[in-house]
Design a protein around this motif. Structure first.
Motif, PDB file in Angstrom:
ATOM      1  N   SER A  22      15.084  80.760  48.126  1.00 17.13           N
ATOM      2  CA  SER A  22      14.991  82.198  47.818  1.00 17.13           C
ATOM      3  C   SER A  22      14.691  83.056  49.045  1.00 17.13           C
ATOM      4  N   GLN A  23      14.987  82.546  50.237  1.00 22.47           N
ATOM      5  CA  GLN A  23      14.856  83.328  51.467  1.00 22.47           C
ATOM      6  C   GLN A  23      16.182  83.314  52.204  1.00 22.47           C
ATOM      7  N   VAL A  24      16.537  84.460  52.794  1.00 20.67           N
ATOM      8  CA  VAL A  24      17.761  84.557  53.583  1.00 20.67           C
ATOM      9  C   VAL A  24      17.417  84.194  55.024  1.00 20.67           C
ATOM     10  N   ILE A  25      18.048  83.129  55.506  1.00 13.24           N
ATOM     11  CA  ILE A  25      17.808  82.701  56.889  1.00 13.24           C
ATOM     12  C   ILE A  25      19.149  82.493  57.587  1.00 13.24           C
ATOM     13  N   GLN A  26      19.114  82.553  58.914  1.00  9.05           N
ATOM     14  CA  GLN A  26      20.310  82.318  59.699  1.00  9.05           C
ATOM     15  C   GLN A  26      20.239  80.930  60.312  1.00  9.05           C
ATOM     16  N   LEU A  27      21.279  80.141  60.068  1.00 10.20           N
ATOM     17  CA  LEU A  27      21.308  78.751  60.526  1.00 10.20           C
ATOM     18  C   LEU A  27      22.583  78.484  61.312  1.00 10.20           C
ATOM     19  N   PRO A  28      22.543  77.524  62.243  1.00 16.40           N
ATOM     20  CA  PRO A  28      23.805  77.048  62.828  1.00 16.40           C
ATOM     21  C   PRO A  28      24.637  76.376  61.742  1.00 16.40           C
ATOM     22  N   VAL A  29      25.940  76.427  61.895  1.00 14.25           N
ATOM     23  CA  VAL A  29      26.839  75.884  60.877  1.00 14.25           C
ATOM     24  C   VAL A  29      26.575  74.397  60.645  1.00 14.25           C
ATOM     25  N   ALA A  30      26.184  73.673  61.663  1.00 13.41           N
ATOM     26  CA  ALA A  30      25.944  72.230  61.520  1.00 13.41           C
ATOM     27  C   ALA A  30      24.727  71.928  60.651  1.00 13.41           C
ATOM     28  N   ASP A  31      23.817  72.890  60.464  1.00  9.58           N
ATOM     29  CA  ASP A  31      22.606  72.653  59.687  1.00  9.58           C
ATOM     30  C   ASP A  31      22.730  73.051  58.223  1.00  9.58           C
ATOM     31  N   ILE A  32      23.889  73.522  57.801  1.00 10.50           N
ATOM     32  CA  ILE A  32      24.090  73.891  56.402  1.00 10.50           C
ATOM     33  C   ILE A  32      24.219  72.618  55.573  1.00 10.50           C
ATOM     34  N   VAL A  33      23.505  72.591  54.432  1.00 13.77           N
ATOM     35  CA  VAL A  33      23.516  71.410  53.570  1.00 13.77           C
ATOM     36  C   VAL A  33      23.997  71.794  52.174  1.00 13.77           C
ATOM     37  N   VAL A  34      24.229  70.789  51.366  1.00 12.48           N
ATOM     38  CA  VAL A  34      24.647  71.005  49.986  1.00 12.48           C
ATOM     39  C   VAL A  34      23.538  71.748  49.252  1.00 12.48           C
ATOM     40  N   GLY A  35      23.891  72.781  48.521  1.00 11.98           N
ATOM     41  CA  GLY A  35      22.910  73.557  47.772  1.00 11.98           C
ATOM     42  C   GLY A  35      22.592  74.890  48.433  1.00 11.98           C
ATOM     43  N   ASP A  36      22.943  75.064  49.708  1.00 16.61           N
ATOM     44  CA  ASP A  36      22.752  76.358  50.352  1.00 16.61           C
ATOM     45  C   ASP A  36      23.754  77.356  49.791  1.00 16.61           C
ATOM     46  N   ILE A  37      23.325  78.582  49.640  1.00 16.50           N
ATOM     47  CA  ILE A  37      24.203  79.658  49.177  1.00 16.50           C
ATOM     48  C   ILE A  37      24.539  80.503  50.401  1.00 16.50           C
ATOM     49  N   ALA A  38      25.807  80.478  50.797  1.00 21.44           N
ATOM     50  CA  ALA A  38      26.241  81.194  51.996  1.00 21.44           C
ATOM     51  C   ALA A  38      26.615  82.619  51.648  1.00 21.44           C
ATOM     52  N   GLN A  39      26.195  83.548  52.510  1.00 20.79           N
ATOM     53  CA  GLN A  39      26.577  84.945  52.341  1.00 20.79           C
ATOM     54  C   GLN A  39      27.764  85.215  53.267  1.00 20.79           C
ATOM     55  N   ILE A  40      28.902  85.475  52.662  1.00 22.80           N
ATOM     56  CA  ILE A  40      30.135  85.657  53.417  1.00 22.80           C
ATOM     57  C   ILE A  40      30.379  87.150  53.604  1.00 22.80           C
ATOM     58  N   LYS A  41      30.672  87.522  54.858  1.00 29.07           N
ATOM     59  CA  LYS A  41      31.008  88.901  55.179  1.00 29.07           C
ATOM     60  C   LYS A  41      32.443  88.966  55.667  1.00 29.07           C
ATOM     61  N   TYR A  42      32.955  90.166  55.787  1.00 29.59           N
ATOM     62  CA  TYR A  42      34.330  90.380  56.231  1.00 29.59           C
ATOM     63  C   TYR A  42      34.548  89.740  57.606  1.00 29.59           C
ATOM     64  N   GLY A  43      35.586  88.916  57.716  1.00 34.92           N
ATOM     65  CA  GLY A  43      35.938  88.305  58.987  1.00 34.92           C
ATOM     66  C   GLY A  43      35.273  86.977  59.266  1.00 34.92           C
ATOM     67  N   ASP A  44      34.393  86.503  58.386  1.00 32.76           N
ATOM     68  CA  ASP A  44      33.708  85.223  58.606  1.00 32.76           C
ATOM     69  C   ASP A  44      34.663  84.054  58.384  1.00 32.76           C
ATOM     70  N   LEU A  45      34.439  83.001  59.148  1.00 29.98           N
ATOM     71  CA  LEU A  45      35.109  81.735  58.898  1.00 29.98           C
ATOM     72  C   LEU A  45      34.219  80.930  57.970  1.00 29.98           C
ATOM     73  N   LEU A  46      34.797  80.409  56.917  1.00 27.60           N
ATOM     74  CA  LEU A  46      33.993  79.657  55.954  1.00 27.60           C
ATOM     75  C   LEU A  46      33.482  78.375  56.598  1.00 27.60           C
ATOM     76  N   PRO A  47      32.177  78.115  56.497  1.00 26.38           N
ATOM     77  CA  PRO A  47      31.626  76.919  57.136  1.00 26.38           C
ATOM     78  C   PRO A  47      31.925  75.637  56.372  1.00 26.38           C
ATOM     79  N   ALA A  48      32.203  75.754  55.074  1.00 32.23           N
ATOM     80  CA  ALA A  48      32.455  74.574  54.249  1.00 32.23           C
ATOM     81  C   ALA A  48      33.162  75.005  52.973  1.00 32.23           C
ATOM     82  N   ASP A  49      33.653  74.043  52.224  1.00 33.38           N
ATOM     83  CA  ASP A  49      34.218  74.342  50.911  1.00 33.38           C
ATOM     84  C   ASP A  49      33.091  74.743  49.977  1.00 33.38           C
ATOM     85  N   GLY A  50      33.423  75.561  48.983  1.00 38.90           N
ATOM     86  CA  GLY A  50      32.374  75.984  48.071  1.00 38.90           C
ATOM     87  C   GLY A  50      32.919  76.633  46.819  1.00 38.90           C
TER      88      GLY A  50
END
Length: 127
Positions: free
Chosen positions: A65-93
């Motif tokens: 329940s906290q918004v944090i900024q992580l390197p793409v390599a540290d994203i795990v299953v269960g994280d909710i990614a906030q996608i903005k215009y122009g972002d490359l998706l870090p993983a399938d979801g």
């Protein structure tokens, strides 16, 4: 009339004929080695640049329940990614919530049209 002179010259050229073949073979080997070394060094530079880009690319996720900024390599299953215009998706979801989201899936489907995604009809997001 009609006799050919030069038998001595032909014998000398026949004995030294292997030099021409060896020179061609040596030049081909040199070109192949230089090209292979050049390709290897370019590949090494590309790998270094790619790893540096992956380490520097950050993504905003909701975790605990906290918004944090992580390197793409540290994203795990269960994280909710906030996608903005122009972002490359870090993983399938799966799309949970969105507003007029269009994704470029040309690398997967070959079609250059953007695909409209919605939580009701087509919620799968493919990186």
């Amino acid at each position: 009339c009609g006799t050919v002179a030069g038998g001595v010259e032909d014998e000398g050229e026949a004995d030294a004929g292997w030099i021409e073949g060896a020179a061609i073979l040596l030049s081909v080997v040199c070109v192949v080695l230089v090209t292979a070394f050049n390709d290897w060094s370019k590949e090494k530079q590309f790998r270094g640049l790619q790893s540096r880009i992956e380490q520097e690319q950050k993504f905003q996720v909701v975790r605990g329940s906290q918004v944090i900024q992580l390197p793409v390599a540290d994203i795990v299953v269960g994280d909710i990614a906030q996608i903005k215009y122009g972002d490359l998706l870090p993983a399938d979801g799966v799309l949970i919530q969105g507003n007029d989201l269009k994704i470029d899936e040309s690398s997967l489907t070959g079609e250059s049209d953007h695909v409209k995604k919605s939580a009701d009809k087509d919620p799968m997001l493919l990186s």
